[in-house]
Design an enzyme around this catalytic site. Structure first.
Site, PDB file in Angstrom:
ATOM      1  N   ASN A   1       1.025  -1.175  -0.067  1.00  0.00           N
ATOM      2  CA  ASN A   1      -0.370  -0.466   0.046  1.00  0.00           C
ATOM      3  C   ASN A   1       0.920   1.146  -0.127  1.00  0.00           C
ATOM      4  OD1 ASN A   1      -2.059   1.933   0.512  1.00  0.00           O
ATOM      5  ND2 ASN A   1      -2.465   1.438   3.215  1.00  0.00           N
TER       6      ASN A   1
ATOM      7  N   GLU B   1      -5.379  -5.230  10.446  1.00  0.00           N
ATOM      8  CA  GLU B   1      -4.773  -3.636  10.244  1.00  0.00           C
ATOM      9  C   GLU B   1      -5.017  -3.135  11.583  1.00  0.00           C
ATOM     10  OE1 GLU B   1      -2.310  -3.177   6.754  1.00  0.00           O
ATOM     11  OE2 GLU B   1      -3.893  -1.471   6.335  1.00  0.00           O
TER      12      GLU B   1
ATOM     13  N   SER C   1       3.004  -2.204  10.978  1.00  0.00           N
ATOM     14  CA  SER C   1       4.466  -2.243  10.605  1.00  0.00           C
ATOM     15  C   SER C   1       5.009  -3.795  10.543  1.00  0.00           C
ATOM     16  CB  SER C   1       4.386  -1.405  12.166  1.00  0.00           C
ATOM     17  OG  SER C   1       4.497  -0.329  12.306  1.00  0.00           O
TER      18      SER C   1
ATOM     19  N   GLY D   1       2.303   2.276  10.932  1.00  0.00           N
ATOM     20  CA  GLY D   1       2.640   3.087  10.949  1.00  0.00           C
ATOM     21  C   GLY D   1       3.443   3.270  11.877  1.00  0.00           C
TER      22      GLY D   1
ATOM     23  N   GLU E   1      -7.365   4.010   7.294  1.00  0.00           N
ATOM     24  CA  GLU E   1      -7.143   6.334   7.043  1.00  0.00           C
ATOM     25  C   GLU E   1      -7.877   6.321   6.454  1.00  0.00           C
ATOM     26  OE1 GLU E   1      -2.767   5.495   5.662  1.00  0.00           O
ATOM     27  OE2 GLU E   1      -2.735   5.168   7.097  1.00  0.00           O
TER      28      GLU E   1
ATOM     29  N   HIS F   1      -9.236   0.823   4.242  1.00  0.00           N
ATOM     30  CA  HIS F   1      -8.836   0.629   5.283  1.00  0.00           C
ATOM     31  C   HIS F   1      -8.947   2.226   6.128  1.00  0.00           C
ATOM     32  CE1 HIS F   1      -4.292   2.314   6.300  1.00  0.00           C
ATOM     33  NE2 HIS F   1      -3.958   1.320   5.622  1.00  0.00           N
TER      34      HIS F   1
ATOM     35  N   LYS G   1       0.382   3.944  -0.800  1.00  0.00           N
ATOM     36  CA  LYS G   1      -0.842   5.701   0.533  1.00  0.00           C
ATOM     37  C   LYS G   1      -0.442   6.646  -0.887  1.00  0.00           C
ATOM     38  CE  LYS G   1      -0.384   3.792   4.954  1.00  0.00           C
ATOM     39  NZ  LYS G   1      -0.342   3.408   6.222  1.00  0.00           N
TER      40      LYS G   1
HETATM   41  P1  PGA Z   1       2.384   0.117   7.639  1.00  0.00           P
HETATM   42  O1  PGA Z   1       0.545   0.451   6.762  1.00  0.00           O
HETATM   43  O2  PGA Z   1       3.232  -1.102   7.020  1.00  0.00           O
HETATM   44  O3  PGA Z   1       3.739   1.236   7.023  1.00  0.00           O
HETATM   45  O4  PGA Z   1       1.941   0.295   9.149  1.00  0.00           O
HETATM   46  C1  PGA Z   1      -0.040  -1.131   6.451  1.00  0.00           C
HETATM   47  C2  PGA Z   1      -1.126  -0.106   6.392  1.00  0.00           C
HETATM   48  O5  PGA Z   1      -1.471   1.251   6.594  1.00  0.00           O
HETATM   49  O6  PGA Z   1      -1.698  -0.327   5.222  1.00  0.00           O
END
Ligand code: PGA
Length: 258
Positions: free
Chosen positions: A15, A171, A216, A177, A101, A99, A17
């Protein structure tokens, strides 16, 4: 019943983003990933921003899967800024739905996810439904209840799980993140709960669903997740922007689950 990972190919989705800034960088990253992972037995999927979907798909030419980061449930109409499932067909095979976000910043809810998941399946796109608890929910002991609600509503409009090509990404929001990944045991507990709910809906179909862990994931901790019986891959954010690191995660999945 025990999980049967042998029937499921591992899936590693990157992803990206809102990265990278330019088409040149997007094509460069996608090409480097494809060169590194194309012979690996795990399924790799790159999810660039919508504006880079076409050049990325053109650059990797079927060597690696392409996914959108979101989509509208509707086929067309007055939805400023949105991308329809009809537009994605032929460009992307996958789409991330819900997701955290999108839930946090774009008003997505369990109900919108429900429509989008059903729409993706109806348009022969593979949905990766993202679910997971926020930190305050975890602290309140509500993790299992949040997973239960988000999953049941998200898949409520699917008539069948078998053959739907559904994937679920667990998740935990506090792990995204932050560098603070869940433990393998905690991720497995959530994945087992997810598999159990899917089995209530469709005993045969539940074993076809790829359940991914996200939050992460790095080349250093990937092994801990792929060693779990119900975790069939990863949704990778930050680490997917580094081709070598992403390829290491794919190689790890191929080794343990391929
Ligand atoms: P990250 O993000 O690996 O940077 O923690 C995962 C995600 O948002 O799908």
């Amino acid at each position: 019943m025990t999980a049967n990972p042998a029937r499921r190919r591992p899936v590693i989705a990157g992803n990206w983003k809102m990265n990278p800034d330019t088409q040149e960088e997007a094509v460069g990253l996608a090409t480097e990933v494809a060169d590194r992972v194309q012979d690996m037995s795990a399924i790799s999927v790159l999810c660039p921003p919508a504006v880079w979907l076409i050049p990325v798909a053109a650059a990797i030419g079927g060597r690696v899967g392409v996914g959108a980061q979101t989509m509208a449930a509707e086929e067309r109409g007055a939805f400023t800024g949105e991308t329809s499932p009809l537009m994605l067909r032929g460009i992307a095979e996958w789409v991330i739905i819900g997701h955290s976000e999108r839930r946090q910043y774009n008003g997505e809810t369990d109900e919108t996810c429900r429509h989008k998941v059903a729409s993706a399946v109806a348009h022969e796109l593979r949905p990766i439904l993202a679910i997971g608890e926020r930190l305050e929910e975890r602290r309140a002991g509500a993790t299992a209840a949040v997973i239960d609600r988000q999953l049941r509503i998200g898949i409520a409009d699917l008539q069948r799980i078998a053959g739907s090509s559904l994937a679920i990404a667990y998740e935990p929001v506090w792990a995204i993140g932050t560098g603070n990944a869940a433990t393998g045991d905690d991720a497995q507990a959530a994945a087992a709960q997810i598999r159990g709910i899917l089995r209530e809906r469709d005993l045969e179909g539940a074993d076809q669903v790829a359940i991914l862990y996200g939050g992460s994931v790095t080349p250093d901790n990937a092994r801990e997740f792929f060693a779990q019986p119900d975790i069939d891959g990863a949704l990778v954010g930050g680490a997917s922007l580094d081709a070598a690191g992403f390829a290491e995660i794919v190689a790890c999945a191929a080794e343990l689950r391929g």
